[in-house]
Write a protein that holds these residues in place. Structure first.
Motif, short mmCIF file in Angstrom:
data_model
loop_
_atom_site.label_atom_id
_atom_site.label_comp_id
_atom_site.label_asym_id
_atom_site.label_seq_id
_atom_site.Cartn_x
_atom_site.Cartn_y
_atom_site.Cartn_z
N ASP A 88 27.24 -24.29 45.51
CA ASP A 88 26.70 -25.59 45.91
C ASP A 88 26.62 -26.51 44.69
O ASP A 88 25.90 -26.22 43.73
CB ASP A 88 25.31 -25.39 46.53
CG ASP A 88 24.80 -26.63 47.25
OD1 ASP A 88 25.14 -27.76 46.83
OD2 ASP A 88 24.04 -26.47 48.22
N CYS A 89 27.34 -27.61 44.74
CA CYS A 89 27.40 -28.53 43.61
C CYS A 89 26.05 -29.16 43.30
O CYS A 89 25.81 -29.63 42.18
CB CYS A 89 28.43 -29.63 43.89
SG CYS A 89 28.84 -30.66 42.48
N ARG A 90 25.15 -29.16 44.27
CA ARG A 90 23.84 -29.79 44.08
C ARG A 90 22.88 -28.93 43.27
O ARG A 90 21.84 -29.42 42.83
CB ARG A 90 23.22 -30.11 45.43
CG ARG A 90 24.06 -31.01 46.32
CD ARG A 90 23.49 -31.09 47.72
NE ARG A 90 23.46 -29.77 48.35
CZ ARG A 90 22.95 -29.53 49.55
NH1 ARG A 90 22.42 -30.51 50.25
NH2 ARG A 90 22.98 -28.31 50.06
N LEU A 91 23.23 -27.66 43.07
CA LEU A 91 22.31 -26.72 42.43
C LEU A 91 22.82 -26.26 41.07
O LEU A 91 24.03 -26.07 40.90
CB LEU A 91 22.12 -25.48 43.31
CG LEU A 91 21.59 -25.71 44.73
CD1 LEU A 91 21.58 -24.39 45.50
CD2 LEU A 91 20.20 -26.33 44.70
N PRO A 92 21.94 -26.05 40.12
CA PRO A 92 22.36 -25.42 38.86
C PRO A 92 22.75 -23.97 39.13
O PRO A 92 22.44 -23.43 40.20
CB PRO A 92 21.10 -25.51 37.99
CG PRO A 92 19.98 -25.59 38.96
CD PRO A 92 20.50 -26.36 40.13
N VAL B 155 34.57 -22.36 43.46
CA VAL B 155 34.78 -23.57 44.27
C VAL B 155 33.44 -24.26 44.47
O VAL B 155 32.54 -23.71 45.09
CB VAL B 155 35.39 -23.22 45.64
CG1 VAL B 155 35.60 -24.49 46.47
CG2 VAL B 155 36.71 -22.46 45.47
N LEU B 156 33.31 -25.45 43.94
CA LEU B 156 32.09 -26.23 44.14
C LEU B 156 32.17 -26.97 45.46
O LEU B 156 33.13 -27.71 45.72
CB LEU B 156 31.89 -27.22 42.98
CG LEU B 156 31.42 -26.60 41.67
CD1 LEU B 156 31.59 -27.58 40.52
CD2 LEU B 156 29.97 -26.14 41.76
N THR B 157 31.18 -26.78 46.33
CA THR B 157 31.14 -27.42 47.64
C THR B 157 30.15 -28.57 47.65
O THR B 157 29.34 -28.73 46.74
CB THR B 157 30.74 -26.40 48.72
OG1 THR B 157 29.41 -25.94 48.46
CG2 THR B 157 31.69 -25.20 48.73
N LYS B 158 30.24 -29.39 48.70
CA LYS B 158 29.30 -30.49 48.94
C LYS B 158 29.28 -31.50 47.80
O LYS B 158 28.25 -32.11 47.50
CB LYS B 158 27.89 -29.94 49.20
CG LYS B 158 27.83 -28.93 50.35
CD LYS B 158 26.42 -28.48 50.65
CE LYS B 158 26.40 -27.47 51.79
NZ LYS B 158 25.04 -27.05 52.17
N THR B 159 30.43 -31.71 47.17
CA THR B 159 30.47 -32.64 46.04
C THR B 159 30.27 -34.09 46.46
O THR B 159 29.95 -34.94 45.63
CB THR B 159 31.80 -32.52 45.27
OG1 THR B 159 32.89 -32.82 46.16
CG2 THR B 159 31.99 -31.11 44.73
N ASP B 160 30.47 -34.38 47.76
CA ASP B 160 30.23 -35.74 48.24
C ASP B 160 28.76 -36.12 48.16
O ASP B 160 28.42 -37.31 48.17
CB ASP B 160 30.71 -35.89 49.69
CG ASP B 160 30.03 -34.90 50.61
OD1 ASP B 160 30.23 -33.68 50.41
OD2 ASP B 160 29.31 -35.32 51.53
N LYS B 161 27.89 -35.13 48.03
CA LYS B 161 26.45 -35.38 47.95
C LYS B 161 25.99 -35.51 46.50
O LYS B 161 24.78 -35.64 46.24
CB LYS B 161 25.68 -34.24 48.63
CG LYS B 161 26.05 -34.06 50.10
CD LYS B 161 25.27 -32.94 50.74
CE LYS B 161 25.71 -32.69 52.19
NZ LYS B 161 25.49 -33.86 53.05
#
Length: 204
Positions: free
Chosen positions: A114-118, A140-146
């Motif tokens: 999750d791209c939002r988390l460290p 793979v980093l997901t949710k990069t649109d957020k």
């Protein structure tokens, strides 16, 4: 290079997991990382993989056939869901460990983050186990649109420093990174087949 994705079979036991002889790439990540949405984005379909409102609901292992390249994307149950019972979490972990260590046709682990988390300890532990099994990692980093561009770059640097592999940036909703991810998956499963100048197409 064109690729299509279809659900071929579902497994619940280790014997079923090890029964298929074609090349496989496992998809693993925390229970709310957006794995089902990513599979749907890769397929260009909205309902190929069921997206549940309840994280951690999936108990089976789903094998998605990639054609015409003749390999599988293997959707493993999400991990780290706090509401699952201790016994369930232990059984999932045991099944996952045996699959990663014993499957002879498994080519790599695509680790969804999750791209939002460290960087999270549980993700690092899975990456370390995969490395111990001599499995290549595809982060793979997901949710990069957020995330803002600065945060995306920070996450890429953090994970690159930890894994020595630069993560791919993806977004299921905007389809960011889908073509790059397809090329990486195909190249891992069938080395030399992917043409860098041709983007994989998706179909129903």
């Amino acid at each position: 290079m064109a690729a299509t994705l279809t659900l071929e079979t579902t497994a619940y036991t280790l014997d079923q997991l090890l029964a298929l002889s074609d090349a496989q790439i496992a998809l693993a990540g925390r229970s709310n990382v957006g794995k089902s949405s990513l599979i749907n984005a890769l397929a260009g379909r909205k309902k190929l993989a069921k997206v549940s409102a309840t994280p951690g609901k999936t108990r089976s292992v789903n094998f998605y056939r990639v054609e015409p390249q003749h390999f599988y994307l293997v959707d493993l149950p999400g991990y780290g869901y706090a509401r699952a019972s201790h016994e369930e979490r232990r059984n999932w972990a045991k099944l996952l460990e045996h699959y990663l260590s014993d499957c002879k046709t498994l080519k790599a682990l695509a680790l969804l983050l999750d791209c939002r988390l460290p960087p999270q300890k549980i993700d690092l532990e899975l990456a370390s186990f995969a490395r111990a099994c001599r499995l290549p990692l595809l982060p793979v980093l997901t949710k990069t649109d957020k995330c803002k561009q600065r945060e995306r770059a920070l996450r890429q640097r953090e994970w690159h420093d930890l894994l020595a592999v630069r993560p791919l940036l993806t977004s299921s909703s905007s389809r960011l990174g889908m073509e790059e991810l397809w090329r990486a998956l195909i190249e891992i499963a069938v080395p030399g087949i992917a043409d860098a100048d041709s983007a994989p197409a998706t179909s129903e």
